[in-house]
Scaffold this motif. Structure first.
Motif, PDB file in Angstrom:
ATOM      1  N   ALA A  14      22.883   9.234  -6.752  1.00  0.00           N
ATOM      2  CA  ALA A  14      23.728   8.225  -6.097  1.00  0.00           C
ATOM      3  C   ALA A  14      22.940   7.485  -5.024  1.00  0.00           C
ATOM      4  O   ALA A  14      23.091   6.278  -4.838  1.00  0.00           O
ATOM      5  CB  ALA A  14      24.964   8.897  -5.492  1.00  0.00           C
ATOM      6  N   ARG A  15      22.084   8.202  -4.313  1.00  0.00           N
ATOM      7  CA  ARG A  15      21.295   7.591  -3.234  1.00  0.00           C
ATOM      8  C   ARG A  15      20.222   6.664  -3.759  1.00  0.00           C
ATOM      9  O   ARG A  15      20.021   5.560  -3.252  1.00  0.00           O
ATOM     10  CB  ARG A  15      20.667   8.681  -2.366  1.00  0.00           C
ATOM     11  CG  ARG A  15      19.975   8.169  -1.119  1.00  0.00           C
ATOM     12  CD  ARG A  15      19.332   9.286  -0.325  1.00  0.00           C
ATOM     13  NE  ARG A  15      18.138   9.782  -0.996  1.00  0.00           N
ATOM     14  CZ  ARG A  15      16.935   9.227  -0.876  1.00  0.00           C
ATOM     15  NH1 ARG A  15      16.763   8.146  -0.137  1.00  0.00           N
ATOM     16  NH2 ARG A  15      15.901   9.735  -1.505  1.00  0.00           N
ATOM     17  N   THR A  16      19.513   7.114  -4.809  1.00  0.00           N
ATOM     18  CA  THR A  16      18.374   6.340  -5.320  1.00  0.00           C
ATOM     19  C   THR A  16      18.766   5.356  -6.410  1.00  0.00           C
ATOM     20  O   THR A  16      18.080   4.364  -6.632  1.00  0.00           O
ATOM     21  CB  THR A  16      17.299   7.273  -5.880  1.00  0.00           C
ATOM     22  OG1 THR A  16      17.833   7.999  -7.002  1.00  0.00           O
ATOM     23  CG2 THR A  16      16.820   8.256  -4.821  1.00  0.00           C
ATOM     24  N   GLY A  17      19.873   5.644  -7.102  1.00  0.00           N
ATOM     25  CA  GLY A  17      20.274   4.796  -8.216  1.00  0.00           C
ATOM     26  C   GLY A  17      19.369   4.927  -9.428  1.00  0.00           C
ATOM     27  O   GLY A  17      19.350   4.054 -10.291  1.00  0.00           O
ATOM     28  N   MET A  56      21.342   3.504 -12.182  1.00  0.00           N
ATOM     29  CA  MET A  56      22.645   4.167 -12.207  1.00  0.00           C
ATOM     30  C   MET A  56      23.495   3.653 -11.050  1.00  0.00           C
ATOM     31  O   MET A  56      23.075   3.684  -9.885  1.00  0.00           O
ATOM     32  CB  MET A  56      22.456   5.674 -12.082  1.00  0.00           C
ATOM     33  CG  MET A  56      21.466   6.293 -13.066  1.00  0.00           C
ATOM     34  SD  MET A  56      22.219   6.699 -14.628  1.00  0.00           S
ATOM     35  CE  MET A  56      23.063   8.215 -14.182  1.00  0.00           C
ATOM     36  N   VAL A  57      24.701   3.199 -11.363  1.00  0.00           N
ATOM     37  CA  VAL A  57      25.608   2.664 -10.347  1.00  0.00           C
ATOM     38  C   VAL A  57      26.878   3.501 -10.345  1.00  0.00           C
ATOM     39  O   VAL A  57      27.456   3.760 -11.408  1.00  0.00           O
ATOM     40  CB  VAL A  57      25.955   1.192 -10.628  1.00  0.00           C
ATOM     41  CG1 VAL A  57      26.925   0.666  -9.575  1.00  0.00           C
ATOM     42  CG2 VAL A  57      24.694   0.347 -10.660  1.00  0.00           C
ATOM     43  N   LEU A  58      27.295   3.950  -9.180  1.00  0.00           N
ATOM     44  CA  LEU A  58      28.491   4.783  -9.072  1.00  0.00           C
ATOM     45  C   LEU A  58      29.738   4.044  -9.540  1.00  0.00           C
ATOM     46  O   LEU A  58      29.937   2.865  -9.217  1.00  0.00           O
ATOM     47  CB  LEU A  58      28.703   5.238  -7.627  1.00  0.00           C
ATOM     48  CG  LEU A  58      27.768   6.320  -7.085  1.00  0.00           C
ATOM     49  CD1 LEU A  58      27.949   6.455  -5.584  1.00  0.00           C
ATOM     50  CD2 LEU A  58      27.994   7.646  -7.777  1.00  0.00           C
ATOM     51  N   THR A  59      30.584   4.730 -10.302  1.00  0.00           N
ATOM     52  CA  THR A  59      31.908   4.216 -10.626  1.00  0.00           C
ATOM     53  C   THR A  59      32.825   4.475  -9.429  1.00  0.00           C
ATOM     54  O   THR A  59      32.427   5.103  -8.435  1.00  0.00           O
ATOM     55  CB  THR A  59      32.480   4.918 -11.858  1.00  0.00           C
ATOM     56  OG1 THR A  59      32.626   6.321 -11.555  1.00  0.00           O
ATOM     57  CG2 THR A  59      31.559   4.764 -13.064  1.00  0.00           C
ATOM     58  N   GLU A  60      34.068   4.029  -9.525  1.00  0.00           N
ATOM     59  CA  GLU A  60      35.025   4.289  -8.444  1.00  0.00           C
ATOM     60  C   GLU A  60      35.213   5.796  -8.255  1.00  0.00           C
ATOM     61  O   GLU A  60      35.258   6.292  -7.129  1.00  0.00           O
ATOM     62  CB  GLU A  60      36.362   3.617  -8.756  1.00  0.00           C
ATOM     63  CG  GLU A  60      37.383   3.737  -7.633  1.00  0.00           C
ATOM     64  CD  GLU A  60      38.648   2.954  -7.913  1.00  0.00           C
ATOM     65  OE1 GLU A  60      39.648   3.190  -7.215  1.00  0.00           O
ATOM     66  OE2 GLU A  60      38.641   2.121  -8.836  1.00  0.00           O
TER      67      GLU A  60
END
Length: 302
Positions: A14-17, A56-60
């Motif tokens: 999540a931090r690095t994507g 990688m991009v976080l979903t809701e």
């Protein structure tokens, strides 16, 4: 244990994507990280990331889990730190994020004084804009944030807050140095150096000028307050900031801090912040008390 490992992998992605960047940082195979994230997604029953061409991009749902995971992991670290303290008294690391003006003298001085009394303590200092500092605190990249603000934030927990008006900083030989309190009209009669947009000082002075129907044409702008202080001291201009920023300046570069009779400029506050609902490790909690005392001693009472 599986959840602990999976959450650490999840938070790093999540931090690095990026799976590959996380693999390098964690020294773990990409396949192992991907497998743990897949297990988390299977357990919660929904994707936690959108797999994009560039990362990688976080979903809701992922955002919700990330907020929880960061706090959970940091709370676990705090407990482990408490346990280890019994065997390594006084050890610990403190990570502080701040706006640039505090890096020249104030925080290095606080660190040095604290280190003298607690020689096993270690420090990490990162500087940026107020928005960056808030982000670092909210995501756990730093333990404490020190920055000026004009409005309360819901993203972080305020540990300490004190009034910190925007002052006019000028040398003793400046014509306005004889006045106890300055006005906006006073300032605009002389060359002024101000920080770039994105800072509380610039936000407030621009708003004051807009309300008063005046226009500020700075002689100098910069994202570095130290450069502006030196410019004001050497060139005789006025710059804007806080009295706390003048600490540590040598006599030949000393400036005076003059209050400005503008209500908006007096609404700024200096805050120390931490992650919401986080249990601070003992090393951070102890330093927080020292930092509060140092801030209080550096500013006039409210």
């Amino acid at each position: 244990m599986l959840h602990g490992i999976a959450l650490r992998y999840f938070v790093e992605v999540a931090r690095t994507g990026s799976l590959s960047a996380s693999s390098e940082n964690l020294h773990v195979a990409v396949s192992a990280i991907s497998r743990q994230i897949a297990k988390l997604e299977e357990e919660v029953g929904t994707p936690l990331f959108e797999r994009m061409p560039r990362g990688m991009v976080l979903t809701e749902s992922g955002e919700l889990l990330a907020q929880h995971a960061r706090r959970a992991l940091m709370d676990a670290d705090a407990v482990l730190n408490e346990i280890s303290t019994a065997h390594a008294l006084g050890s610990g690391i403190v990570r502080v994020g701040c706006t640039e003006g505090f890096t020249r003298y104030f925080l290095p001085s606080v660190f040095a004084t604290y280190h003298a009394a607690h020689p096993h303590k270690r420090f990490v200092l990162r500087s940026g804009t107020p928005v960056q500092v808030e982000h670092w605190v909210a995501t756990g990249e730093v333990d404490l944030g020190l920055a000026f603000t004009t409005a309360p934030s819901t993203a972080v927990h305020v540990e300490f807050s004190v009034n910190a008006p925007v002052c006019a900083l000028l040398r003793a030989s400046h014509p306005l140095a004889r006045k106890d309190v300055l006005t906006l009209d006073d300032l605009l009669e002389y060359p002024v150096a101000v920080l770039e947009r994105g800072t509380t000082v610039r936000q407030l002075i621009d708003l004051c000028c807009s309300i008063r129907g005046r226009h500020l044409e700075p002689l100098m702008t910069s994202n570095n307050s130290s450069a502006m202080h030196q410019f004001a001291a050497l060139g005789g201009a006025i710059t804007l900031g806080s009295a706390i920023a003048l600490q540590g300046m040598q006599d030949e570069y000393s400036l005076l801090a003059k209050p400005i009779d503008e209500p908006l400029l007096n609404e700024r506050r200096l805050q120390i912040t931490a992650m919401k609902e986080r249990r601070l490790p003992p090393s951070v909690d102890q330093f927080l008390m020292a930092l509060k005392d140092a801030v209080t001693a550096s500013l006039p009472p409210e």
